[in-house]
Design an enzyme around this catalytic site. Structure first.
Site, PDB file in Angstrom:
ATOM      1  N   TYR A 142       0.818  -1.210   0.000  1.00 57.78           N
ATOM      2  CA  TYR A 142       0.000   0.000   0.000  1.00 57.78           C
ATOM      3  C   TYR A 142       0.856   1.268   0.000  1.00 57.78           C
ATOM      4  O   TYR A 142       0.398   2.317  -0.420  1.00 57.78           O
ATOM      5  CB  TYR A 142      -0.922   0.019   1.223  1.00 57.78           C
ATOM      6  CG  TYR A 142      -2.050  -0.996   1.183  1.00 57.78           C
ATOM      7  CD1 TYR A 142      -2.142  -1.937   0.174  1.00 57.78           C
ATOM      8  CD2 TYR A 142      -3.027  -1.006   2.162  1.00 57.78           C
ATOM      9  CE1 TYR A 142      -3.161  -2.864   0.141  1.00 57.78           C
ATOM     10  CE2 TYR A 142      -4.065  -1.926   2.139  1.00 57.78           C
ATOM     11  CZ  TYR A 142      -4.127  -2.858   1.133  1.00 57.78           C
ATOM     12  OH  TYR A 142      -5.145  -3.769   1.096  1.00 57.78           O
ATOM     13  N   LYS A 187       3.690 -15.315   3.876  1.00 53.80           N
ATOM     14  CA  LYS A 187       3.780 -16.156   2.673  1.00 53.80           C
ATOM     15  C   LYS A 187       5.261 -16.383   2.398  1.00 53.80           C
ATOM     16  O   LYS A 187       5.796 -16.077   1.331  1.00 53.80           O
ATOM     17  CB  LYS A 187       3.091 -15.461   1.488  1.00 53.80           C
ATOM     18  CG  LYS A 187       2.876 -16.368   0.272  1.00 53.80           C
ATOM     19  CD  LYS A 187       1.960 -17.542   0.543  1.00 53.80           C
ATOM     20  CE  LYS A 187       1.717 -18.329  -0.749  1.00 53.80           C
ATOM     21  NZ  LYS A 187       1.018 -19.605  -0.478  1.00 53.80           N
ATOM     22  N   ASP A 219      -2.695 -18.314   2.875  1.00 54.68           N
ATOM     23  CA  ASP A 219      -3.761 -19.095   2.269  1.00 54.68           C
ATOM     24  C   ASP A 219      -4.333 -20.099   3.269  1.00 54.68           C
ATOM     25  O   ASP A 219      -5.559 -20.281   3.359  1.00 54.68           O
ATOM     26  CB  ASP A 219      -3.300 -19.794   0.988  1.00 54.68           C
ATOM     27  CG  ASP A 219      -1.873 -20.321   1.062  1.00 54.68           C
ATOM     28  OD1 ASP A 219      -1.217 -20.165   2.109  1.00 54.68           O
ATOM     29  OD2 ASP A 219      -1.410 -20.886   0.056  1.00 54.68           O
ATOM     30  N   ASP A 243      -5.543  -6.751   5.748  1.00 54.42           N
ATOM     31  CA  ASP A 243      -6.742  -6.117   5.196  1.00 54.42           C
ATOM     32  C   ASP A 243      -7.745  -7.175   4.756  1.00 54.42           C
ATOM     33  O   ASP A 243      -8.933  -7.121   5.087  1.00 54.42           O
ATOM     34  CB  ASP A 243      -6.338  -5.224   4.015  1.00 54.42           C
ATOM     35  CG  ASP A 243      -7.450  -4.295   3.564  1.00 54.42           C
ATOM     36  OD1 ASP A 243      -8.532  -4.303   4.177  1.00 54.42           O
ATOM     37  OD2 ASP A 243      -7.244  -3.554   2.596  1.00 54.42           O
ATOM     38  N   ASP A 247     -11.417  -8.566   6.903  1.00 59.56           N
ATOM     39  CA  ASP A 247     -12.744  -8.520   6.277  1.00 59.56           C
ATOM     40  C   ASP A 247     -13.379  -9.906   6.275  1.00 59.56           C
ATOM     41  O   ASP A 247     -14.587 -10.057   6.473  1.00 59.56           O
ATOM     42  CB  ASP A 247     -12.641  -7.994   4.842  1.00 59.56           C
ATOM     43  CG  ASP A 247     -12.557  -6.483   4.790  1.00 59.56           C
ATOM     44  OD1 ASP A 247     -12.526  -5.847   5.865  1.00 59.56           O
ATOM     45  OD2 ASP A 247     -12.502  -5.926   3.683  1.00 59.56           O
TER      46      ASP A 247
END
Length: 356
Positions: A142, A187, A219, A243, A247
């Site tokens: 970001y 990851k 994942d 993020d 959610d």
């Protein structure tokens, strides 16, 4: 106690839910003899329209003068549907995080027994789930170097050792205060930035020998928060993964309208719901104000006003048990309540409550 609070209502449903949170705050102030002084400031699409900047310098100075920021949401369909827009409401949120040094986003995830049926997950998986996701807020893709032309684009996922160490320290300390279990989500099998996260976390483990630390690829973690939510106590992860993951956890609570958060760091702490601005519902008295109200509870608890925060949580739970709910979480066949009605019910509950 006297607190100066910067109020950033933002866009869409923001002003409506903020109004209810401030009503609750005022009831708490009266009940406990506190003085809360509010200073409003613009941000998001509203600020772009007014001054061309989604986080104007005047708003930043308001936040810097405050003891805490109570924020709602930014976002507008005009910008969502225009990929060529050079200035966007969400840029204001990123700028605010960066300028205030808000590197640690803390998102509690817990179930409400009376709302288990609203989740798409099975009751037996959900009941008793209670964990916290700590998301790094000011690094990663970001904020890394970006480029886009008609044929090529990239976002650079960059992290430095100090950035990783400070967020891991927050996570280890929180795990120590809770059930002493930390899960580092990355990851590392693919991304160099994740390998640095994992390396540093392993280096820090001996400093927190009382905390059980495990590691999970994003994942796998995305699957297990939905299939084994009770496994987790504290999760820490980088900006983009956090993020998405936070959610996803709305499936556990039953609605994003129930999830508050805190963002902590170098300067003024910020408290906000995790949902967006939902511009389609603006002005329709449909939005769930509970996440905004619970964010106010987190604000008070940050300043050790724990009885005050507990009373707000008690009032929210009582409203849910009494079926005073906005449409997306109401039981079938029962009347729907609007944003204003839910907020008024909770405010009145606090006013009428007896302090022990």
């Amino acid at each position: 106690m006297k607190l100066k609070i910067a109020v950033l209502s933002g866009d869409g449903i923001g002003p409506e839910i903020m109004q209810q949170a401030l009503s609750v705050m005022n009831a708490v102030a009266q009940k406990f003899n506190h003085e809360f002084e509010y200073e409003e400031a613009i941000c998001g699409a509203h600020a772009i329209d007014a001054v061309g900047d989604p986080y104007p310098e005047a708003t930043h100075q308001t936040c810097m003068r405050a003891d805490a920021v109570l924020f709602a949401a930014v976002g507008d369909l005009r910008f969502d549907n225009d990929p060529t827009a050079k200035v966007r409401p969400e840029q204001g949120l990123l700028a605010m995080r960066k300028k205030l040094g808000l590197f640690a986003n803390i998102r509690p995830v817990a179930t409400f027994p009376c709302l288990l049926h609203k989740s798409p997950l099975k009751d037996e998986l959900l009941r008793g789930a209670d964990f916290v996701v700590i998301r790094e807020l000011t690094g990663g893709m970001y904020f890394g170097e970006k480029y886009q032309d008609n044929d090529r684009a990239y976002d650079t996922d960059i992290y430095t050792r100090p950035e990783i160490e400070r967020i891991l320290r927050v996570a280890f300390e929180m795990a120590r205060r809770r059930r002493k279990h930390l899960t580092v989500v990355d990851k590392a099998n693919v991304l160099a930035s994740s390998r640095l996260w994992r390396q540093i976390a392993r280096e820090m483990e001996p400093q927190y020998s009382d905390v059980t630390t495990d590691y999970m690829f994003i994942d796998n973690a995305s699957m297990r928060v939905l299939t084994e939510p009770r496994f987790f106590d504290v999760i820490v992860t980088e900006n983009t993964f956090g993020d998405i993951l936070t959610d996803e956890t709305s499936c556990i609570t039953g609605s994003m309208g129930l999830q508050p958060s805190a963002s902590l760091g170098e300067h003024t702490p910020l408290f906000e719901p995790v949902h967006g601005s939902w511009p389609q519902a603006a002005g329709q008295n449909l939005a769930n104000p509970l996440a905004q109200i619970l964010s106010a509870a987190m604000l008070l608890e940050h300043f050790s006003l724990n009885a005050e925060g507990a009373l707000i949580r008690q009032a929210v739970n009582a409203s849910l048990d009494a079926n005073v709910r906005t449409p997306e979480i109401q039981a079938e066949g029962l009347p729907h309540y609007g944003t204003r009605e839910v907020g008024a019910w909770i405010t009145e509950y606090i006013r009428k409550s007896e302090l022990e």
